[in-house]
Design an enzyme around this catalytic site. Structure first.
Site, PDB file in Angstrom:
ATOM      1  N   CYS A 190       0.866  -1.177   0.000  1.00 38.88           N
ATOM      2  CA  CYS A 190       0.000   0.000   0.000  1.00 38.88           C
ATOM      3  C   CYS A 190       0.906   1.232   0.000  1.00 38.88           C
ATOM      4  CB  CYS A 190      -0.958  -0.007   1.194  1.00 38.88           C
ATOM      5  SG  CYS A 190      -0.138   0.210   2.776  1.00 38.88           S
ATOM      6  N   GLN A 191       0.348   2.379   0.287  1.00 43.37           N
ATOM      7  CA  GLN A 191       1.131   3.615   0.230  1.00 43.37           C
ATOM      8  C   GLN A 191       2.185   3.687   1.334  1.00 43.37           C
ATOM      9  OE1 GLN A 191       0.952   5.658  -2.278  1.00 43.37           O
ATOM     10  NE2 GLN A 191       2.340   7.218  -1.531  1.00 43.37           N
TER      11      GLN A 191
END
Length: 173
Positions: free
Chosen positions: A62-63
């Site tokens: 994810c980020q």
């Protein structure tokens, strides 16, 4: 991989290059098209229980690493105990390590940049109108400021939710 663990960006790059892992990006499609690890598959976090998964070993991305960590916990609770990992520090760490990202041409701006631009424009409009048309327009700026404070405290950004509904932000992977 026999247990859930966190891989550094370089460890993941080495395993991905050798074809030893599948990479699942658990961000939303709009984030994914803005930049992702080449060869990764997009399955948003909320869809992990519904979509068919690639073979294990599997690394969730994810980020920043928070959503992928939750994704690993979700999959472990569903019986996936071996062969799960997540990328330590997420794509932010991947980019800091200067590893390649693939971007879709013409991808929309990140949603938070759209929020910043919209909020800034509304504040500026409120100030200008309050000075040129009627003093009451200053409340537009106050309303936007209150919304930003609420978003920061609660984690819910109504402006982001509205902007996400706009046609240019509807992407499919």
């Amino acid at each position: 991989m026999t247990k859930a663990l966190r891989l550094s960006p370089h460890e993941l790059a080495d395993q991905h290059r050798s074809g030893r892992v599948s990479i699942v990006d658990v961000r939303e499609p709009m984030e994914f098209v803005g930049g992702h690890i080449p060869g990764s598959r997009n399955i948003p976090l909320g869809q992990l229980n519904k979509e068919p998964l690639p073979p294990e070993p599997m690394v969730l991305v994810c980020q920043s690493g928070a959503r992928s960590e939750r994704g690993v916990a979700t999959l472990r609770s569903r019986g996936h105990h071996d062969g799960l990992a997540d990328l330590e520090g997420g794509l932010l760490a991947w980019q800091a390590a200067q590893l390649p990202l693939e971007k879709r041409k013409g991808a929309p701006l990140p949603l938070m940049r759209q929020v910043q631009m919209s909020a800034g424009a509304l504040v500026l409009i409120g100030v200008v109108l309050s000075q040129t048309v009627a003093p009451g327009w200053i409340w537009l700026s106050g309303f936007v400021g209150a919304g930003l404070i609420f978003a920061g405290i609660s984690g819910f950004c109504g402006m982001a939710r509205l902007l996400a509904l706009l046609p240019w932000n509807r992407v499919t992977v």
